[in-house]
Write a protein that holds these residues in place. Structure first.
Motif, mmCIF file in Angstrom:
data_model
loop_
_atom_site.group_PDB
_atom_site.id
_atom_site.type_symbol
_atom_site.label_atom_id
_atom_site.label_comp_id
_atom_site.label_asym_id
_atom_site.label_seq_id
_atom_site.Cartn_x
_atom_site.Cartn_y
_atom_site.Cartn_z
ATOM 1 N N VAL A 38 -6.744 13.744 158.591
ATOM 2 C CA VAL A 38 -5.304 13.770 158.324
ATOM 3 C C VAL A 38 -4.769 15.193 158.496
ATOM 4 C CG1 VAL A 38 -3.542 13.316 156.580
ATOM 5 C CG2 VAL A 38 -5.549 11.857 156.718
ATOM 6 N N ASP A 42 -2.196 16.848 162.067
ATOM 7 C CA ASP A 42 -0.893 17.527 162.096
ATOM 8 C C ASP A 42 -0.787 18.515 163.248
ATOM 9 O OD1 ASP A 42 -0.066 16.107 159.952
ATOM 10 O OD2 ASP A 42 -0.656 17.614 158.476
ATOM 11 N N HIS A 48 -1.248 12.337 166.984
ATOM 12 C CA HIS A 48 -1.438 12.133 165.550
ATOM 13 C C HIS A 48 -2.174 10.843 165.190
ATOM 14 C CE1 HIS A 48 0.407 11.340 161.403
ATOM 15 N NE2 HIS A 48 -0.502 12.269 161.241
ATOM 16 N N HIS A 49 -1.613 9.704 165.641
ATOM 17 C CA HIS A 49 -2.201 8.398 165.312
ATOM 18 C C HIS A 49 -3.608 8.266 165.858
ATOM 19 C CE1 HIS A 49 1.978 6.366 164.649
ATOM 20 N NE2 HIS A 49 1.742 7.385 163.848
ATOM 21 N N ILE A 52 -6.315 10.414 163.932
ATOM 22 C CA ILE A 52 -6.693 9.854 162.630
ATOM 23 C C ILE A 52 -7.586 8.626 162.814
ATOM 24 C CG2 ILE A 52 -5.830 8.689 160.561
ATOM 25 C CD1 ILE A 52 -3.499 10.563 160.536
ATOM 26 N N THR A 124 -5.771 5.422 154.399
ATOM 27 C CA THR A 124 -5.417 6.659 155.120
ATOM 28 C C THR A 124 -4.430 6.351 156.244
ATOM 29 O OG1 THR A 124 -7.651 7.446 154.686
ATOM 30 C CG2 THR A 124 -6.387 8.683 156.290
ATOM 31 N N ASN A 128 -0.360 7.407 156.432
ATOM 32 C CA ASN A 128 0.112 8.239 157.545
ATOM 33 C C ASN A 128 0.975 7.466 158.536
ATOM 34 O OD1 ASN A 128 -1.232 11.106 157.552
ATOM 35 N ND2 ASN A 128 -2.714 9.664 156.696
#
Length: 256
Positions: A38, A42, A48-49, A52, A124, A128
């Motif tokens: 996570v 950033d 991002h997706h 993670i 998680t 997010n």
């Protein structure tokens, strides 16, 4: 094998594995790894997706394999080192029931661990705002099948070698299992007959674990065909089954 005896041994193995602190440490480690993904995510908003999802699946896979190897190699060896094997063998339990029970108990432990890690992972993703795709569940299901294969490999080696050697062999099989297809295609153009034959031998002997790896596509939300998931799972379960039969046969021959 006697189903009642298998059930009792499986339940005891499950209870004992849960008591092993190593499992809690690794589950905590999974939580940290997923948390770390996570923080890292950033760095790039667009990815991002994917970052993670990718790191979460990789963490579940890595930790599952570590637990499978560590607990798998100690299942039989621990009984031998503690000398409890003599009391067990003195009872009217067949050796095959003993091996099968140990394996099923560990499989159950791994299933509980996977479920905990999956829950942390899904939480998680949700926190997010990462869409939870069906592909994630497919990837985790195949990771579980891979872990069942690794456990069978660890158990097989632990029936006739020391803990250290079992760990080395299992790790070797795991690494080669992910590389066989690549190595085979690399030596396909080689002029050396022996190297080609050796690679072919490895290819057919070692499990092709790469067929169980769909993490990359799952992270970007690409769903695999249900037939593929079924066939890959069947392949893994059958390979684990052959190893279990081998483990039972080797264990039958041992002198206690």
């Amino acid at each position: 094998p006697d189903m009642g005896a298998i059930g009792v041994i499986a339940f005891n193995a499950f209870r004992e594995s849960l008591r092993d602190k190593i499992l809690y440490n690794l589950v905590l480690f999974a939580g940290l790894l997923i948390g770390l993904s996570v923080l890292l995510a950033d760095l790039s908003i667009t990815e991002h997706h994917k970052v993670i999802a990718d790191m979460g699946l990789a963490a579940i896979n890595l930790i599952g394999v570590i637990i499978a190897i560590f607990v798998g190699i100690s299942l039989v060896n621990k009984e031998i080192e503690r000398r409890t094997i003599y009391t067990i063998m003195a009872r009217p339990i067949s050796r095959a029931s003993f091996i099968m029970g140990k394996y099923l108990g560990l499989a159950l432990t791994l299933f509980v661990n996977m479920a905990i890690m999956l829950a942390v992972f899904l939480l998680t993703l949700w926190l997010n705002h990462v869409p939870i795709q069906p592909s994630i569940f497919q990837a985790v299901a195949l990771i579980f099948v891979e872990i069942l294969v690794v456990t069978a490999i660890a158990l097989f080696f632990s029936t006739f070698t020391s803990t250290t050697l079992s760990a080395i062999f299992t790790l070797g099989f795991y690494v080669i299992g992910h590389l066989t297809a690549d190595l085979r295609s690399m030596v396909a153009n080689s002029d050396s007959g022996p190297i080609k034959s050796l690679m072919d031998l490895f290819y057919y002997l070692c499990p092709n674990l790469e067929v169980l790896n769909i993490k990359g596509q799952a992270a970007v939300g690409v769903t695999a065909a249900p037939e593929y998931v079924m066939q890959a799972s069947l392949y893994g379960v059958m390979y684990a089954g052959v190893l279990l039969i081998g483990a039972c046969l080797v264990f039958q021959q041992r002198d206690f």
